[in-house]
Design an enzyme around this catalytic site. Structure first.
Site, PDB file in Angstrom:
ATOM      1  N   SER A 131      62.949  22.562  41.339  1.00 25.51           N
ATOM      2  CA  SER A 131      62.459  23.042  40.046  1.00 25.51           C
ATOM      3  C   SER A 131      63.616  23.291  39.096  1.00 25.51           C
ATOM      4  O   SER A 131      64.705  23.688  39.508  1.00 25.51           O
ATOM      5  CB  SER A 131      61.669  24.341  40.218  1.00 25.51           C
ATOM      6  N   LYS A 185      56.617  24.832  46.387  1.00 31.89           N
ATOM      7  CA  LYS A 185      56.775  24.237  45.047  1.00 31.89           C
ATOM      8  C   LYS A 185      55.424  24.078  44.359  1.00 31.89           C
ATOM      9  O   LYS A 185      55.306  24.284  43.141  1.00 31.89           O
ATOM     10  CB  LYS A 185      57.476  22.876  45.175  1.00 31.89           C
ATOM     11  N   ASN A 189      54.365  25.840  40.845  1.00 35.13           N
ATOM     12  CA  ASN A 189      53.811  25.143  39.681  1.00 35.13           C
ATOM     13  C   ASN A 189      52.491  25.757  39.222  1.00 35.13           C
ATOM     14  O   ASN A 189      52.187  25.767  38.032  1.00 35.13           O
ATOM     15  CB  ASN A 189      53.632  23.661  39.989  1.00 35.13           C
ATOM     16  N   TYR A 193      51.794  27.107  35.504  1.00 37.12           N
ATOM     17  CA  TYR A 193      50.630  26.804  34.664  1.00 37.12           C
ATOM     18  C   TYR A 193      50.086  28.089  34.038  1.00 37.12           C
ATOM     19  O   TYR A 193      49.752  28.133  32.850  1.00 37.12           O
ATOM     20  CB  TYR A 193      49.513  26.163  35.502  1.00 37.12           C
TER      21      TYR A 193
END
Length: 472
Positions: A131, A185, A189, A193
Site C-alpha cells: 500500500s 490488504k 482497502n 473505502y
C-alpha cells in the site's frame, strides 16, 4: 559467480513496478526487471533507471538466470489471470526453494490456491499486499506479506529496506500463513473505502448546506488534519485548493461525480457477510460508489424528486461536523479490525493486530494518528471485543457521538445522502443497545418457517404452533 548476480527481480513495469524497482535499487540492492512488452523494459532502463542498480532482461529465462539462488521474484502485474499466466511461464526455469512474491491486489482465495499449488512443486510463495500507491512504492510503502515463513526470512532484509520507516521500525512484518497478507490488504482497502466516503460526505455537507467554497473547505480540512494526521485528509485539502488548468475552476468542480472501484472493498463486504460480521460503514461506502456510477439514472430520478437542501445552521455546526468525521473514522477502523480478528481465527492466520496497526502507521493510504492508539489497544488486549470500548477511544466516543448524532439528524432533513456517516452511527447504536428488536424477527421466522427461538426466562429451543395447520 552467484555473488555477481542480482538480489531480486521485479516483473511488471507499470508505474508501481518501476517505482518499487527504483526504491530497491536506491537501497543498494541489485535488481533485475522484466516486462512482457520489451520496449517498456528498454525505455525504463534507459531513462528512469539509467545508472541505477537495475538490469533489464528480455526473457523470463534471462531474468531467472540473472538472480542469486534461491531466486526471489516479485510480481507487480494485474490481479487475476495475469498472475497465474506469469507463474505458469516462470515455473520451467525455477528450482525448488525459489521464491515468488505476488505484490498485487490479489483475491485472498486465489492466493490460497496458488500457495498450495506452488508448495506441491517446492516453490515458496508469499502473497504480499503493498500500500502507498506510486509515491509509496518509490519512497517506502507499507508491505503486508503472508505465506511461506521461511521465504519471508529469506527476503526480510530486502522488504525491511524497501518499506516505509517509523520510530517503531520498518512498516513490514510477517503476518501469517497462506493468504494472510492479501487478506490484511483487502481489509485495509475496505477501511480506505470507508474513510474516503466519510470525507466525501463531509465535503458534500460543506458545499451544499454550509455553502463553502473549495478554498474554504481546504482550509478547514487542513486544520482538522491536525487531529487526524491522515494521508487521505492531506490529499483532500490539497485537491480542494487545486485549480484546473483549462478552465481556471477548482478542479474538484470539473470532475464527474461517478467513482470507480477495482473490487477490493467489495471483497471485504462479501467476506464479512460470509463470516457473519457487521461492517456497515465499509458496506455503505462500497454501495455509495456503486450508486455514484449510475449517473444517468440519478439525473433522471433527480428530475422527478426534488430534495430540500436549504437549512439555517449556526456556526457551531462546523464543530459538530468535525467531531462527526473524527468519530466515524475511528468506527471505520473498528469495523476493519473486527473483521481481521474474526477472519484470523476462522482461517488460521494467527494475526497480531497490534503489528498490523504498526505497519500501517506510514507508507500506506490509511496512515493516520489513530493507528498508534489502535496498536496500543491490541497490544494490551489481543482479544479486545471492539475498539469502541478500548481505553484509548472510550472518552472520544462519550464526547463526540452526540455530535455525530446531531449531524446525521440535521443532514437527513436536508435530503443529502450520508450513507457512511449514518451507518457509523447505526453501528455504534446497535453495538451499544442492550435491547434490539430481533425477538420479533425470531417470532416471525418461527411463525412462517418453524425456525424455532430461544427464551429469556429458561434454557432450550422452542417452537410455537402459531397456525392451526391440522384443520386446513
Amino acid at each position: 559467480m552467484d555473488q555477481q548476480k542480482n538480489d531480486i527481480a521485479v516483473i511488471g513495469m507499470a508505474v508501481m513496478g518501476q517505482n518499487l524497482a527504483l526504491n530497491m535499487g536506491s537501497k543498494g540492492l541489485k535488481v533485475s526487471v522484466y516486462n512482457r512488452t520489451s520496449e517498456k523494459t528498454k525505455r525504463f532502463v534507459e531513462e528512469r533507471a539509467k545508472n541505477k542498480n537495475i538490469q533489464g532482461t528480455y526473457s523470463l529465462e534471462e531474468l531467472v538466470n540473472s538472480l542469486k539462488t534461491p531466486r526471489k521474484i516479485i510480481l507487480m502485474v494485474k490481479a487475476g489471470k495475469p498472475v497465474d499466466d506469469v507463474i505458469e511461464e516462470l515455473l520451467p526455469y525455477l528450482n525448488k526453494e525459489d521464491i515468488i512474491i505476488d505484490g498485487g491486489n490479489s483475491y485472498y482465495k486465489d492466493t490460497d490456491r496458488r500457495y498450495e499449488e506452488l508448495h506441491k512443486k517446492g516453490i515458496r510463495f508469499l502473497g504480499t499486499g503493498i500500500s502507498g500507491g506510486e509515491y509509496g512504492a518509490l519512497h517506502g510503502p507499507s508491505i503486508m506479506p503472508g505465506g511461506d515463513e521461511s521465504a519471508y526470512e529469506e527476503v526480510k532484509n530486502i522488504l525491511e529496506a524497501t518499506a516505509a520507516q517509523t520510530e517503531d521500525g520498518p512498516c513490514v512484518t510477517y503476518l501469517g500463513p497462506k493468504s494472510s497478507g492479501h487478506y490484511v490488504k483487502m481489509v485495509h482497502n475496505g477501511i480506505e473505502y470507508a474513510i474516503m466516503e466519510l470525507i466525501a460526505e463531509t465535503y458534500d455537507i460543506m458545499r451544499k448546506v454550509l455553502k463553502m467554497t473549495p478554498q474554504d473547505m481546504s482550509k478547514v480540512f487542513k486544520e482538522w488534519n491536525e487531529d487526524h494526521k491522515s494521508y487521505l485528509m492531506e490529499i483532500t485539502y490539497k485537491i480542494l485548493e487545486w485549480k484546473d488548468e483549462e478552465t481556471g475552476q477548482p478542479i474538484v468542480d470539473v470532475i464527474l461525480d461517478s467513482a470507480k472501484q477495482k473490487g477490493t472493498g467489495k471483497w471485504s463486504v462479501q467476506d464479512a457477510l460470509d463470516l457473519n460480521i457487521s461492517i456497515p460503514t465499509i458496506n455503505a461506502a462500497v454501495n455509495a460508489r456503486t450508486l455514484s456510477s449510475i449517473k444517468d439514472e440519478r439525473i433522471r430520478i433527480g428530475e422527478i424528486y426534488e430534495t430540500p437542501t436549504e437549512m439555517n445552521l449556526d456556526e457551531s455546526f462546523i464543530n459538530s461536523l468535525r467531531d462527526a468525521l473524527y468519530i466515524s473514522t475511528i468506527i471505520a477502523y473498528a469495523e476493519g479490525m473486527k473483521l481481521l480478528q474474526v477472519a484470523s481465527k476462522e482461517y488460521g492466520y494467527n494475526l497480531d493486530l497490534s503489528e498490523v496497526a504498526r505497519i500501517w502507521e506510514d507508507g500506506c493510504i490509511i496512515r493516520s494518528t489513530f493507528l498508534k492508539p489502535i496498536q496500543r489497544a491490541f497490544k494490551k488486549d489481543p482479544n479486545l471485543v471492539n475498539l469502541i470500548i478500548s481505553d484509548e477511544f472510550k472518552s472520544d466516543f462519550k464526547k463526540k457521538i452526540p455530535n455525530l448524532r446531531e449531524v446525521v439528524s440535521q443532514i437527513k432533513k436536508a435530503g443529502i445522502p450520508i450513507p457512511s456517516l449514518s451507518s457509523a452511527l447505526d453501528y455504534f447504536d446497535g453495538l451499544s443497545s442492550k435491547e434490539l428488536p430481533a425477538n420479533l424477527i425470531q417470532a416471525q421466522r418461527d411463525y412462517f418457517g418453524a425456525h424455532t427461538y430461544e427464551r429469556r426466562d429458561k434454557e432450550g429451543i422452542f417452537h410455537t404452533e402459531w397456525q392451526d395447520i391440522h384443520n386446513i
